[in-house]
Design a protein around this motif. Sequence first.
Motif, PDB file in Angstrom:
ATOM      1  N   ILE A 158       7.429   6.903  -1.356  1.00  0.00           N
ATOM      2  CA  ILE A 158       6.043   6.925  -0.852  1.00  0.00           C
ATOM      3  C   ILE A 158       5.237   5.792  -1.506  1.00  0.00           C
ATOM      4  N   LEU A 159       5.469   5.595  -2.821  1.00  0.00           N
ATOM      5  CA  LEU A 159       4.729   4.517  -3.517  1.00  0.00           C
ATOM      6  C   LEU A 159       5.075   3.146  -2.946  1.00  0.00           C
ATOM      7  N   SER A 160       6.305   3.054  -2.393  1.00  0.00           N
ATOM      8  CA  SER A 160       6.691   1.740  -1.839  1.00  0.00           C
ATOM      9  C   SER A 160       6.171   1.590  -0.396  1.00  0.00           C
ATOM     10  N   GLY A 161       5.409   2.562   0.079  1.00  0.00           N
ATOM     11  CA  GLY A 161       4.733   2.388   1.365  1.00  0.00           C
ATOM     12  C   GLY A 161       5.181   3.320   2.471  1.00  0.00           C
TER      13      GLY A 161
ATOM     14  N   MET B  99       0.840  -1.210   0.000  1.00  0.00           N
ATOM     15  CA  MET B  99       0.000   0.000   0.000  1.00  0.00           C
ATOM     16  C   MET B  99       0.876   1.262   0.000  1.00  0.00           C
ATOM     17  N   ALA B 100       0.462   2.288  -0.780  1.00  0.00           N
ATOM     18  CA  ALA B 100       1.259   3.521  -0.840  1.00  0.00           C
ATOM     19  C   ALA B 100       1.184   4.276   0.484  1.00  0.00           C
ATOM     20  N   GLY B 101       2.236   5.026   0.783  1.00  0.00           N
ATOM     21  CA  GLY B 101       2.237   5.873   1.979  1.00  0.00           C
ATOM     22  C   GLY B 101       1.540   7.186   1.665  1.00  0.00           C
ATOM     23  N   MET B 102       1.955   8.220   2.344  1.00  0.00           N
ATOM     24  CA  MET B 102       1.309   9.533   2.168  1.00  0.00           C
ATOM     25  C   MET B 102       2.338  10.646   2.216  1.00  0.00           C
ATOM     26  N   LEU B 103       1.944  11.799   1.689  1.00  0.00           N
ATOM     27  CA  LEU B 103       2.784  12.993   1.855  1.00  0.00           C
ATOM     28  C   LEU B 103       2.064  13.946   2.803  1.00  0.00           C
ATOM     29  N   TYR B 104       2.761  14.364   3.847  1.00  0.00           N
ATOM     30  CA  TYR B 104       2.219  15.372   4.763  1.00  0.00           C
ATOM     31  C   TYR B 104       2.981  16.673   4.556  1.00  0.00           C
ATOM     32  N   LEU B 105       2.263  17.785   4.445  1.00  0.00           N
ATOM     33  CA  LEU B 105       2.904  19.104   4.394  1.00  0.00           C
ATOM     34  C   LEU B 105       2.830  19.651   5.812  1.00  0.00           C
ATOM     35  N   VAL B 106       3.996  19.824   6.419  1.00  0.00           N
ATOM     36  CA  VAL B 106       4.026  20.188   7.846  1.00  0.00           C
ATOM     37  C   VAL B 106       4.562  21.610   8.025  1.00  0.00           C
ATOM     38  N   PRO B 107       3.712  22.557   8.434  1.00  0.00           N
ATOM     39  CA  PRO B 107       4.188  23.924   8.651  1.00  0.00           C
ATOM     40  C   PRO B 107       5.008  24.011   9.933  1.00  0.00           C
ATOM     41  N   THR B 108       6.020  24.862   9.916  1.00  0.00           N
ATOM     42  CA  THR B 108       6.878  25.013  11.104  1.00  0.00           C
ATOM     43  C   THR B 108       6.878  26.489  11.524  1.00  0.00           C
ATOM     44  N   PRO B 109       7.267  26.806  12.751  1.00  0.00           N
ATOM     45  CA  PRO B 109       7.185  28.195  13.239  1.00  0.00           C
ATOM     46  C   PRO B 109       7.923  29.202  12.354  1.00  0.00           C
ATOM     47  N   ILE B 110       7.362  30.411  12.240  1.00  0.00           N
ATOM     48  CA  ILE B 110       8.047  31.485  11.493  1.00  0.00           C
ATOM     49  C   ILE B 110       8.839  32.363  12.464  1.00  0.00           C
ATOM     50  N   GLY B 111       8.999  31.935  13.678  1.00  0.00           N
ATOM     51  CA  GLY B 111       9.755  32.712  14.662  1.00  0.00           C
ATOM     52  C   GLY B 111       9.616  32.086  16.035  1.00  0.00           C
ATOM     53  N   ASN B 112       8.377  32.012  16.499  1.00  0.00           N
ATOM     54  CA  ASN B 112       8.130  31.534  17.859  1.00  0.00           C
ATOM     55  C   ASN B 112       7.994  30.013  17.867  1.00  0.00           C
ATOM     56  N   LEU B 113       8.932  29.334  18.500  1.00  0.00           N
ATOM     57  CA  LEU B 113       8.941  27.860  18.480  1.00  0.00           C
ATOM     58  C   LEU B 113       7.696  27.264  19.132  1.00  0.00           C
ATOM     59  N   GLY B 114       7.036  28.061  19.982  1.00  0.00           N
ATOM     60  CA  GLY B 114       5.811  27.590  20.631  1.00  0.00           C
ATOM     61  C   GLY B 114       4.668  27.384  19.644  1.00  0.00           C
ATOM     62  N   ASP B 115       4.854  27.855  18.397  1.00  0.00           N
ATOM     63  CA  ASP B 115       3.772  27.748  17.426  1.00  0.00           C
ATOM     64  C   ASP B 115       3.699  26.391  16.737  1.00  0.00           C
ATOM     65  N   ILE B 116       4.598  25.478  17.075  1.00  0.00           N
ATOM     66  CA  ILE B 116       4.491  24.141  16.466  1.00  0.00           C
ATOM     67  C   ILE B 116       3.301  23.444  17.128  1.00  0.00           C
ATOM     68  N   SER B 117       2.428  22.851  16.324  1.00  0.00           N
ATOM     69  CA  SER B 117       1.225  22.246  16.919  1.00  0.00           C
ATOM     70  C   SER B 117       1.486  20.788  17.303  1.00  0.00           C
ATOM     71  N   GLN B 118       0.612  20.286  18.157  1.00  0.00           N
ATOM     72  CA  GLN B 118       0.690  18.901  18.594  1.00  0.00           C
ATOM     73  C   GLN B 118       0.625  17.964  17.382  1.00  0.00           C
ATOM     74  N   ARG B 119      -0.262  18.321  16.440  1.00  0.00           N
ATOM     75  CA  ARG B 119      -0.442  17.455  15.268  1.00  0.00           C
ATOM     76  C   ARG B 119       0.817  17.443  14.396  1.00  0.00           C
ATOM     77  N   CYS B 120       1.459  18.610  14.258  1.00  0.00           N
ATOM     78  CA  CYS B 120       2.694  18.675  13.462  1.00  0.00           C
ATOM     79  C   CYS B 120       3.780  17.836  14.135  1.00  0.00           C
ATOM     80  N   ARG B 121       3.892  17.975  15.425  1.00  0.00           N
ATOM     81  CA  ARG B 121       4.885  17.229  16.204  1.00  0.00           C
ATOM     82  C   ARG B 121       4.678  15.719  16.004  1.00  0.00           C
ATOM     83  N   GLU B 122       3.426  15.275  16.145  1.00  0.00           N
ATOM     84  CA  GLU B 122       3.126  13.836  16.002  1.00  0.00           C
ATOM     85  C   GLU B 122       3.404  13.360  14.586  1.00  0.00           C
ATOM     86  N   THR B 123       3.083  14.201  13.607  1.00  0.00           N
ATOM     87  CA  THR B 123       3.301  13.796  12.212  1.00  0.00           C
ATOM     88  C   THR B 123       4.795  13.639  11.943  1.00  0.00           C
TER      89      THR B 123
END
Length: 278
Positions: free
Chosen positions: A72-75, A1-25
């Motif tokens: 990604i196609l290889s899983g 089964m193919a995997g996936m591509l996630y686009l993960v935004p990162t902070p533009i200054g304040n490191l506290g802006d990374i979200s829980q979901r981004c961290r887990e991804t």
Amino acid sequence: MAGMLYLVPTPIGNLGDISQRCRETLEQADFIAAEDTRVSLKLLNHLGIKKNLVSYFEHNKAAKGNMIVERILSGETCALVSDAGSPAISDPGEELVQQCAAAGITVCAIPGPCAVITALSISGQSTGRFCFEGFLSTAKKSRREHLESLKEEQRTMIFYEAPHKLLATLQSMAEVFGSDRSISLCRELTKLHEEVVRTTLGQAIEKYTQTPPKGEFVLVVAGAAAPVKETATASDAAQRVLELTRSGISKKDAIKQTAQELNLPKNVVYDAAIHAEE
Ligand code: SAM
């Protein structure tokens, strides 16, 4: 089964802006594709994440894109990050999304830090309709052509800009849009020295001529004023009613049609027609 591509935004200054979901991804991805692996390594160290990193940037994106799609196609699941902010927005990613979509790979964009939206929200400019113009060219001629194409633009316009090009850009903007045009200069967003200067193009030129600009900027420029609609006058209305009645239309229908055509209330057209007959 193919995997996936996630686009993960990162902070533009304040490191506290990374979200829980981004961290887990980032934690769960099989590998991370990064614009600059050294920059992303610092963020991963801060988050305590150890992960296989591959570089994916402007000048290797063709070859690396194919390799990432194969993996990604290889899983495998890939998380794409840029140096700061949202991947694919004036950053590498657009082509990778296209390649993945063409290969039938699921792409998931996680919402998060993005300089254009942060600047627009804080700018004080109208946010109802806007257009994002990215970076203007460093070459004066193409910069000017780009701005000329926006001369009649009524939506709020947003530009990314580097400090060493700021003055030249403001000067070109003032030449094309006029020095009275309102602009919000959003600097160092989410950082210690965050600043929003809400002013005009002319005053911004004065300010940054005296004090050379430093830091990262997003420019949010007011759109052009809507052209003033000419309103039809009573004599236009009387004239049109006369034309229509002369062509055989009843006065009642001529008044109705004139009111619709000239966007005037029926009683105004009626009064104008009666007055013209007196
Ligand atoms: N993809 C990123 C995003 O959308 O947030 C933008 C990447 S682009 C290469 C970098 C430009 O974004 C900078 O030159 C600047 O115009 C803007 N920018 C990024 N971080 C910023 C910040 N903290 N404050 C102001 N502008 C910023």
